[in-house]
Scaffold this active site. Structure first.
Site, PDB file in Angstrom:
ATOM      1  N   HIS A 142     -43.062 -22.210 -22.909  1.00  7.94           N
ATOM      2  CA  HIS A 142     -42.751 -20.882 -23.423  1.00  7.94           C
ATOM      3  C   HIS A 142     -42.208 -19.944 -22.340  1.00  7.94           C
ATOM      4  CE1 HIS A 142     -46.962 -19.818 -22.119  1.00  7.94           C
ATOM      5  NE2 HIS A 142     -46.422 -18.630 -21.900  1.00  7.94           N
ATOM      6  N   ASP A 173     -46.722 -27.479 -24.590  1.00  9.03           N
ATOM      7  CA  ASP A 173     -46.319 -26.234 -23.922  1.00  9.03           C
ATOM      8  C   ASP A 173     -46.098 -26.448 -22.431  1.00  9.03           C
ATOM      9  OD1 ASP A 173     -45.562 -23.582 -23.775  1.00  9.03           O
ATOM     10  OD2 ASP A 173     -47.602 -22.890 -23.336  1.00  9.03           O
ATOM     11  N   SER A 269     -48.335 -17.298 -16.767  1.00  6.59           N
ATOM     12  CA  SER A 269     -48.022 -18.548 -17.463  1.00  6.59           C
ATOM     13  C   SER A 269     -47.241 -19.497 -16.571  1.00  6.59           C
ATOM     14  CB  SER A 269     -47.186 -18.271 -18.716  1.00  6.59           C
ATOM     15  OG  SER A 269     -47.986 -17.947 -19.801  1.00  6.59           O
TER      16      SER A 269
END
Length: 405
Positions: A142, A173, A269
């Site tokens: 993402h 992911d 992230s």
């Protein structure tokens, strides 16, 4: 997503993918500091989970009062909820105690920071971990999704390089990118996430709110969590009072996640979660919002398996169970099988429509998401015991995972 609706994949069943550090020490955590809100250009992922209110992916890609994943206030609201310890005497520098001695938090951070990078895209920011001296970098899907080739990597020494995507895997992911024209990079030392224990000390390192090289400390709060992630596409989610606009999101389920109270903020992230020896044990990916300071990381053992496939062939082969499941509605928690795909591993093992799956592998099943998340972490050919109830009687079968076609 309606939790009671059957979940199906292209083959007619729920999509089923995929397969300690040293003794914890003590350290002092800083008091709360509220950063200013980041620019309102970032949009991205939001996480949802019935048992955990408002999860969000931790890339700087969206801003919202209850979500982090893309750039939110959720994390620094949570940080404000954690009181700073009262210090009444002079204390030594915080330490991680290891089997071979002890390292201060500063020493662990100094060791790991050169292996963690900041990733900037067209409308998103995140972090990454260096896998090779010549520029292979592991991050979240993402973080790079929708960014095309407009990626820039910033290293710990301040230098930058353009980067391109090697491969992505939305199911887990994870993604691998390559920085161009670089050499001699400090690559991360990979640990063993299977050896983690609740209470182990960890550091989270990344670029929250665009502040590269940021380090936060905490412990392993829990293991083997299942969370459901959703993409907000081009949703623009803003801090309180800024207004909000957006659209419905799609979801995917991540299983086997590491839970930590190390502060994971927007922009973390794809960054590193490391143990007391400075070994990579997880890829930071998500955080609980609503003032709850709980973050989630993808185990490094899963990340290693996925990244090796992405590097060698640009895609990932996932395991397949072959059932459509929904959450149980009775007194016994579990996942109710709505449909079994013909010729699937589930059918071959003898599972049938109406069976209630209560345990898969070593994990108790709380609902359909648990089954999905667990199978996504299994390897093709792996034999997994599935415990189920049929007509009130508990039985178990061994299922051999096959490749999803």
């Amino acid at each position: 997503m309606d939790a009671n609706a059957p979940r199906e994949d292209n083959a007619g069943g729920w999509s089923q993918f995929g397969d300690k550090p040293p003794t914890a020490g003590t350290f002092t955590r800083p008091g709360p500091v509220l950063p200013p809100p980041p620019p309102p250009r970032r949009a991205g992922f939001v996480l949802t989970r019935k048992a955990i209110a408002g999860l969000a992916l931790a890339a700087v890609t969206a801003l919202t009062a209850a979500a982090l994943g893309g750039g939110a206030v959720g994390a620094y609201v949570a940080e404000g909820a954690r009181p700073a310890p009262t210090v009444t005497t002079t204390v030594a520098s915080p330490v991680f105690r290891t089997a071979s001695g002890q390292l201060t938090v500063a020493q662990v951070a100094e060791k790991v920071q050169p292996s963690v990078v900041m990733i900037q895209g067209q409308n998103a920011e995140g972090s990454g971990v260096v896998l090779s001296e010549d520029g292979l970098i592991l991050t979240n899907n993402h973080v790079v999704a929708g960014q095309g080739d407009q990626l820039t990597v910033k290293f710990s020494d301040g230098k930058t390089a353009k980067a391109s995507v090697v491969g992505t895997d939305p199911a887990t992911d994870l993604a691998v990118i390559r920085a161009a024209g670089v050499s001699g990079l400090a690559k991360a030392t990979l640990g063993d996430s299977d050896q983690l224990k609740v209470g182990d000390d960890v550091l989270a390192i990344g670029s929250p709110l665009g502040l590269d090289g940021t380090v936060t400390s905490g412990i392993i709060s829990a293991l083997d969590r299942t969370v459901t992630a959703g993409s907000g596409g081009q949703d623009q989610q803003l801090p309180p009072g800024w207004g909000q606009q957006g659209q419905a999101s799609e979801t995917t389920t991540l299983g086997g996640m590491i839970q930590t109270d190390a502060a994971i903020n927007p922009g973390n992230s794809g960054g590193a979660l490391v143990n007391a020896a400075g070994e990579l044990v997880g890829i930071n990916s998500a955080v609980a919002a609503d003032g709850v300071n709980l973050g989630f990381a993808i185990p490094v053992n899963t990340a290693k398996q996925v990244s090796e496939q992405l590097i060698s062939k640009g895609k990932v082969s996932h395991a397949f169970l072959g059932v459509s499941v929904t959450d149980a509605t009775g007194d016994v928690p579990g996942a109710l099988i709505r449909q079994v795909t013909a010729g699937s591993p589930a059918e071959k093992a003898g599972l049938k429509q109406g069976d209630l799956i209560t345990k898969i592998g070593n994990t108790a099943v709380q609902g359909g998401d648990t089954v999905v998340g667990q199978v996504r972490g299994f390897k093709i050919g792996q034999q997994v015991q599935v415990t189920y109830q049929r007509d009130g009687k508990t039985s178990s079968v061994t299922v051999t995972m096959e490749e999803k076609k």
